[in-house]
Design an enzyme around this catalytic site. Sequence first.
Site, PDB file in Angstrom:
ATOM      1  N   ARG A   1       0.808  -1.216   0.000  1.00 29.73           N
ATOM      2  CA  ARG A   1       0.000   0.000   0.000  1.00 29.73           C
ATOM      3  C   ARG A   1       0.843   1.268   0.000  1.00 29.73           C
ATOM      4  O   ARG A   1       0.543   2.229  -0.725  1.00 29.73           O
ATOM      5  CB  ARG A   1      -0.958  -0.009   1.194  1.00 29.73           C
ATOM      6  CG  ARG A   1      -1.851   1.223   1.330  1.00 29.73           C
ATOM      7  CD  ARG A   1      -2.454   1.690   0.011  1.00 29.73           C
ATOM      8  NE  ARG A   1      -3.153   0.644  -0.725  1.00 29.73           N
ATOM      9  CZ  ARG A   1      -3.466   0.713  -2.004  1.00 29.73           C
ATOM     10  NH1 ARG A   1      -3.112   1.775  -2.726  1.00 29.73           N
ATOM     11  NH2 ARG A   1      -4.109  -0.265  -2.592  1.00 29.73           N
TER      12      ARG A   1
ATOM     13  N   LYS B   1       5.124  38.385  -2.122  1.00 27.65           N
ATOM     14  CA  LYS B   1       3.761  38.323  -2.633  1.00 27.65           C
ATOM     15  C   LYS B   1       2.964  39.526  -2.146  1.00 27.65           C
ATOM     16  O   LYS B   1       3.473  40.376  -1.416  1.00 27.65           O
ATOM     17  CB  LYS B   1       3.109  37.001  -2.206  1.00 27.65           C
ATOM     18  CG  LYS B   1       3.759  35.794  -2.883  1.00 27.65           C
ATOM     19  CD  LYS B   1       3.120  34.485  -2.447  1.00 27.65           C
ATOM     20  CE  LYS B   1       1.711  34.330  -2.992  1.00 27.65           C
ATOM     21  NZ  LYS B   1       1.710  34.163  -4.474  1.00 27.65           N
TER      22      LYS B   1
END
Length: 282
Positions: free
Chosen positions: A99, A166
């Site tokens: 998995r 930003k």
Amino acid sequence: MLTVDQLNDELIRLSFAEDIGDGDHTTLCCIPEDAMGKSKLLIKEDGVLAGVEVAKKVFAAFDKDMQVEVFIGDGAEVKKGDVAMVVTGRVRSLLQTERLMLNIMQRMSGIATMTRKYVKRLEGTNTRVLDTRKTTPGMRMLEKEAVKIGGGVNHRIGLFDMILLKDNHVDFSGGIDNAIDRCHKYLKEKGLDLKIELEVRSFDELNQALKHGGIDRIMLDNFSTADTKKAVEIINHRYETESSGGITFDTIRDYAECGVDFISVGALTHSVKGLDMSFKAV
């Protein structure tokens, strides 16, 4: 700071702890300890394969005696029905690593497949596709590697390897001039040599940035294609240019044809569907 390999090793360790806990009781109750077997990685969907090298690390971390025979490597385009690898070892080990290996490979292959799609969309232009920090917590290094495998370019790994001023940084600093000046003062004080990118939201901010200077790249945030073309002409190769914000697969080529150097696409990592594959007993 941890290296990329150390971060990936830690991710594998934590993932096994999360999945297996105090034991895989299903496997332990029905599979003899000395049972040996073989499993194949079966591709069930067309795409770009990524994560093969990481899968080998997963197997080795759990059981160093597992033997991996790879038929298709990272970056290859695969088709439904292909067998990418065969792994031989203790059946218990095959079952307990299945998995985690699939989770990593499906995720990375999905990202590589999506990235390759965007890269092909831009063939014939000089624009490169960038990823973002919109990644799965803990899996960033793997997801950024998948982008590179797909033909894309890593923007920055995190907050530590590049300066990106930003909108909020600019606003909290009291404007573009203050933000850039404080940035240079900080880098000098800390003895750091980092590239500086500035996000601009309008032509007024773009003109302020060009007047002030002291940056390496300008990000044109949420500009239309018409405004992007105009902005690229104004910048005139003085700085690298990047388009960002709301750009889709359908519109990305239009932005590239405006002449920008880079286009950042959050969709490469934040909402990608994993590539379908399974680990089947031979």
